[in-house]
Design an enzyme around this catalytic site. Structure first.
Site, short mmCIF file in Angstrom:
data_model
loop_
_atom_site.label_atom_id
_atom_site.label_comp_id
_atom_site.label_asym_id
_atom_site.label_seq_id
_atom_site.Cartn_x
_atom_site.Cartn_y
_atom_site.Cartn_z
N GLY A 1 35.29 45.40 36.39
CA GLY A 1 35.62 45.64 35.00
C GLY A 1 35.70 47.12 34.69
O GLY A 1 35.22 47.97 35.44
N ILE B 1 26.70 48.75 40.04
CA ILE B 1 25.43 48.82 40.76
C ILE B 1 25.46 50.05 41.67
O ILE B 1 26.32 50.15 42.54
CB ILE B 1 25.21 47.56 41.62
N LYS C 1 33.96 45.21 51.15
CA LYS C 1 32.76 45.86 50.62
C LYS C 1 31.62 45.83 51.64
O LYS C 1 30.88 46.81 51.79
CB LYS C 1 32.34 45.18 49.32
#
Length: 433
Positions: free
Chosen positions: A306, A140, A209
Site C-alpha cells: 500500500g 515492517i 522477498k
C-alpha cells in the site's frame, strides 16, 4: 553534501507507491527535515502519463517519461526506483545511477532477488548505498532489523507471511467458508489482487522477498532459483476446515534457514499451530520472525503493501542517506559474502497433512497405509467419518516427521491406486514456530 543542504530526490514511477512517497515527503516535510538533519525534496519524477491526476502536487518538479532518462539527469542526489520489473530500463536506470555515484532507494523485490548480488557489488564499488527497506514486507522495518538492530546475531532461521494478498484470501476463506476462486475475485475487486494475480497467488512475490531476507540474514548472495515455490491455488475450504479441527491455521509462509544440507529456502502453504502468534496474523497484514542466537525470537507485524506503509519504508531509507548513513546493502561487504549450498527440497524433513478423495469401499485404507508403510512414513492420525459405500469421500491423514522424498514416493503410489479419484492434497505441518 553539506549539513543543512537539501537532499534532492528523483522519483522513478508515480503509481501507488511513488505518489505515496511524494505525498509523505510533502505532508511531513518539517518532521522529516528535523529527523534527517536537512530537508528532503523531490526535484524530478518519471512516469508515462504527465496529465494523469495522481492526487499529489507535482508542480516545480522536472518530468521525464522514463526511468533511464531520469537517472541520466545531473540535478539530483538520490534515485528512488518504484517502477518495478526485473529487466530492461528499470534495471538500467538503477545501474546508471550507481555507476554515477548516486545512491539508490528501491522497492523492487524482483530486481533485487534476481540481480541483488551484482547491484550490491556495483554500489560497493562506487561507494554509494543501495537501500531497499520497502522491498520486503512494506512498512515492517525487517531489513534494518536484520542488518543493524540484530547485527550481532548468528541467525538460524527467518520466516514469515510475506504476501498480504494470499493472507487476505486464506483469512476470508476460513472466516466465510468460501472457495479460493470466489475470494480471489473479491480480492481483485477490492484492489488487493492484480488482474493477473499469478505473482501473488503462485508464491512468486513471496519468493522474491524471501530470497532478499535470506541474503541479508545469512550473508549469501541472492539465489532466487534455489527457492522452492508453491502457491495457494490448491487450498480448498475443506482443507481449511480440517486444519481448524486439527488445531492449525493455513498460512503461506516463506521460510529460510540453515540445515545440515545447506541453506533451505521455501515458500508454500503451511499448517501452523493455533498457539503461535503468526497463526493470528490476519487479512492483508504481513509478519516476519527472526531467530538469532543472542536475541532468541523476534516477531514483527504490520502492513506489507500500500501507499502509506511502502512510502514509510522508502522515506526511512532517504532519512538514513540524508544523515550520511551508508551500510552494505546485504549486511556484509560483497567480498565477505559466501555462496551457501542450496538444500534440496527432497531432503527437507517435516510432518505432513494429506487429504485424499477416495471411493468408499473395503481395502482402500489398507492400500493407502501400505504405501506409506513401504516408504517408512509413519501416520500420526486419520480422519474418516461415516460410510458412503461406492461414493467418493474425503480421508485426511497426518504424518510424523519424515523426509520429503519419501513422502513424494508414497504419494505417487497412492495416486496410482484405482480408488483414489484425484491427486492427493498435501500441506506441510510446521510445529516449531
Amino acid at each position: 553534501m553539506s549539513s543543512g543542504k537539501a537532499l534532492r530526490v528523483a522519483v522513478a514511477g508515480l503509481g501507488t507507491v511513488g505518489a505515496g512517497v511524494v505525498d509523505l515527503l510533502a505532508r511531513n516535510r518539517d518532521l522529516i527535515a528535523a529527523r534527517a538533519g536537512r530537508p528532503i525534496e523531490v526535484v524530478a519524477v518519471a512516469a508515462r502519463s504527465k496529465n494523469k491526476d495522481r492526487g499529489v502536487d507535482l508542480s516545480g518538479m522536472a518530468w521525464e517519461e522514463g526511468a533511464l532518462a531520469l537517472a541520466k539527469r545531473n540535478d539530483y542526489d538520490v534515485l528512488v526506483e518504484v517502477v518495478g520489473g526485473s529487466e530492461g530500463q528499470t534495471v538500467e536506470a538503477v545501474e546508471f545511477a550507481l555507476k554515477a555515484g548516486r545512491p539508490v532507494v528501491t522497492a523492487n523485490k524482483a530486481m533485487l532477488a534476481l540481480h541483488g548480488a551484482r547491484l550490491g557489488q556495483l554500489a560497493h564499488d562506487n561507494g554509494v548505498a543501495l537501500a531497499f527497506e520497502a522491498a520486503v514486507a512494506g512498512g515492517i522495518p525487517i531489513i534494518k532489523a536484520l542488518r543493524e538492530g540484530l547485527a550481532g546475531n548468528q541467525f538460524q532461521r527467518v520466516f514469515g507471511i510475506l504476501n498480504g494478498t494470499c493472507n487476505f484470501i486464506l483469512t476470508k476463506m476460513r472466516q466465510e467458508k468460501r472457495e479460493f476462486v470466489d475470494v480471489l475475485a473479491e480480492a481483485q475487486r477490492l484492489g488487493y489482487a492484480e488482474a493477473d494475480p499469478t505473482f501473488d497467488v503462485d508464491g512468486i512475490d513471496a519468493a522474491h522477498k524471501l530470497s532478499i531476507l535470506a541474503s541479508v540474514a545469512f550473508g549469501s548472495p541472492t539465489n532466487f532459483d534455489a527457492v522452492h515455490v508453491e502457491g495457494i491455488r490448491h487450498i480448498s475450504a475443506l482443507d481449511i476446515s480440517y486444519a481448524t479441527e486439527l488445531g492449525y491455521r493455513i498460512k503461506l509462509l516463506g521460510i529460510a534457514g540453515l540445515t545440515p544440507n545447506g541453506l533451505e529456502q521455501r515458500v508454500h502453504p503451511c499448517m501452523v499451530p493455533l498457539d503461535t502468534p503468526i497463526a493470528h496474523v490476519e487479512g492483508v497484514f504481513n509478519a516476519v520472525v527472526a531467530e538469532g542466537d543472542a536475541v532468541g525470537t523476534s516477531f514483527l507485524q504490520g502492513r506489507g503493501a500500500g501507499a502509506g506503509p511502502t512510502a514509510s519504508a522508502v522515506v526511512s531509507d532517504l532519512i538514513d542517506l540524508a544523515r550520511g548513513h551508508n551500510v552494505p546493502a546485504f549486511a556484509v561487504p560483497p567480498a565477505a559474502m559466501k555462496a551457501l549450498p542450496a538444500a534440496p527440497m527432497a531432503k527437507h524433513r517435516g510432518a505432513y497433512y494429506v487429504r485424499l478423495m477416495v471411493v468408499d469401499r473395503p481395502g482402500v485404507i489398507a492400500d493407502v497405509a501400505a504405501a506409506l508403510r513401504d516408504e517408512k512414513v509413519s501416520m500420526e492420525a486419520m480422519i474418516q467419518r461415516g460410510r458412503d459405500p461406492g461414493e467418493v469421500v474425503p480421508v485426511v491423514i497426518t504424518t510424523h516427521e519424515t523426509e520429503e522424498a519419501a513422502m513424494v514416493r508414497a504419494l505417487d503410489r497412492i495416486t496410482a491406486l484405482e480408488a483414489v479419484t484425484e491427486p492427493p492434497r498435501i500441506i506441510r505441518i510446521i510445529e516449531r514456530l
